[in-house]
Design a protein around this motif. Structure first.
Motif, PDB file in Angstrom:
ATOM      1  N   LYS A  47       0.825  -1.206   0.000  1.00 57.37           N
ATOM      2  CA  LYS A  47       0.000   0.000   0.000  1.00 57.37           C
ATOM      3  C   LYS A  47       0.861   1.259   0.000  1.00 57.37           C
ATOM      4  O   LYS A  47       0.539   2.235  -0.676  1.00 57.37           O
ATOM      5  CB  LYS A  47      -0.929   0.013   1.214  1.00 57.37           C
ATOM      6  N   VAL A  48       1.951   1.228   0.744  1.00 65.17           N
ATOM      7  CA  VAL A  48       2.866   2.374   0.779  1.00 65.17           C
ATOM      8  C   VAL A  48       3.409   2.641  -0.626  1.00 65.17           C
ATOM      9  O   VAL A  48       3.440   3.794  -1.086  1.00 65.17           O
ATOM     10  CB  VAL A  48       4.027   2.137   1.775  1.00 65.17           C
ATOM     11  N   GLN A  49       3.810   1.578  -1.324  1.00 61.60           N
ATOM     12  CA  GLN A  49       4.353   1.739  -2.679  1.00 61.60           C
ATOM     13  C   GLN A  49       3.287   2.247  -3.643  1.00 61.60           C
ATOM     14  O   GLN A  49       3.555   3.121  -4.478  1.00 61.60           O
ATOM     15  CB  GLN A  49       4.946   0.421  -3.178  1.00 61.60           C
ATOM     16  N   LEU A  50       2.085   1.730  -3.522  1.00 57.39           N
ATOM     17  CA  LEU A  50       1.001   2.172  -4.403  1.00 57.39           C
ATOM     18  C   LEU A  50       0.635   3.626  -4.126  1.00 57.39           C
ATOM     19  O   LEU A  50       0.370   4.396  -5.062  1.00 57.39           O
ATOM     20  CB  LEU A  50      -0.207   1.251  -4.239  1.00 57.39           C
ATOM     21  N   ASP A  51       0.648   4.028  -2.864  1.00 55.59           N
ATOM     22  CA  ASP A  51       0.414   5.434  -2.525  1.00 55.59           C
ATOM     23  C   ASP A  51       1.487   6.326  -3.141  1.00 55.59           C
ATOM     24  O   ASP A  51       1.187   7.421  -3.630  1.00 55.59           O
ATOM     25  CB  ASP A  51       0.382   5.633  -1.006  1.00 55.59           C
ATOM     26  N   ASN A  65      -6.459   0.528  -8.915  1.00 51.18           N
ATOM     27  CA  ASN A  65      -7.172  -0.757  -8.851  1.00 51.18           C
ATOM     28  C   ASN A  65      -6.564  -1.683  -7.799  1.00 51.18           C
ATOM     29  O   ASN A  65      -7.299  -2.319  -7.029  1.00 51.18           O
ATOM     30  CB  ASN A  65      -7.189  -1.430 -10.211  1.00 51.18           C
ATOM     31  N   LEU A  66      -5.243  -1.782  -7.789  1.00 46.74           N
ATOM     32  CA  LEU A  66      -4.591  -2.644  -6.804  1.00 46.74           C
ATOM     33  C   LEU A  66      -4.862  -2.164  -5.387  1.00 46.74           C
ATOM     34  O   LEU A  66      -5.167  -2.955  -4.499  1.00 46.74           O
ATOM     35  CB  LEU A  66      -3.085  -2.706  -7.056  1.00 46.74           C
ATOM     36  N   LEU A  67      -4.744  -0.862  -5.196  1.00 48.01           N
ATOM     37  CA  LEU A  67      -4.946  -0.292  -3.865  1.00 48.01           C
ATOM     38  C   LEU A  67      -6.374  -0.568  -3.370  1.00 48.01           C
ATOM     39  O   LEU A  67      -6.574  -0.927  -2.204  1.00 48.01           O
ATOM     40  CB  LEU A  67      -4.662   1.204  -3.887  1.00 48.01           C
ATOM     41  N   SER A  68      -7.350  -0.430  -4.255  1.00 44.37           N
ATOM     42  CA  SER A  68      -8.729  -0.657  -3.839  1.00 44.37           C
ATOM     43  C   SER A  68      -9.021  -2.135  -3.563  1.00 44.37           C
ATOM     44  O   SER A  68      -9.964  -2.456  -2.849  1.00 44.37           O
ATOM     45  CB  SER A  68      -9.704  -0.124  -4.892  1.00 44.37           C
ATOM     46  N   SER A  69      -8.181  -3.026  -4.099  1.00 45.55           N
ATOM     47  CA  SER A  69      -8.400  -4.460  -3.885  1.00 45.55           C
ATOM     48  C   SER A  69      -7.718  -4.982  -2.623  1.00 45.55           C
ATOM     49  O   SER A  69      -7.937  -6.123  -2.238  1.00 45.55           O
ATOM     50  CB  SER A  69      -7.917  -5.260  -5.095  1.00 45.55           C
ATOM     51  N   LEU A  70      -6.890  -4.141  -1.998  1.00 47.15           N
ATOM     52  CA  LEU A  70      -6.178  -4.587  -0.792  1.00 47.15           C
ATOM     53  C   LEU A  70      -6.946  -4.267   0.475  1.00 47.15           C
ATOM     54  O   LEU A  70      -7.725  -3.405   0.562  1.00 47.15           O
ATOM     55  CB  LEU A  70      -4.783  -3.945  -0.726  1.00 47.15           C
TER      56      LEU A  70
END
Length: 70
Positions: A47-51, A65-70
């Motif tokens: 999540k930190v990397q996606l942010d 999309n990845l962030l919302s799926s975690l």
């Protein structure tokens, strides 16, 4: 990238971190690091990397999309 697709997620994460040391705004490396972390079960670090990706590119669809799926 081959090491990622071989399932060597820890090795892949180390490689992507080295790339990011040289270029912190390298979105493909940051995304692959996030995926490597997810595959290792470390969703918080992912999540930190996606942010970080979304700070660089707020419209990055795959990161959203990845962030919302975690």
């Amino acid at each position: 990238m081959t090491i990622y697709f071989q399932g060597r997620y820890s090795d892949a994460a180390a490689l992507f971190r080295r790339i990011l040391e040289m270029d912190p705004k390298h979105i493909p490396a940051r995304l692959m690091l996030a995926l490597s972390l997810i595959n290792q079960g470390d969703t918080q670090a992912a999540k930190v990397q996606l942010d970080e990706i979304l700070k660089i590119d707020p419209n990055h669809a795959e990161a959203k999309n990845l962030l919302s799926s975690l």
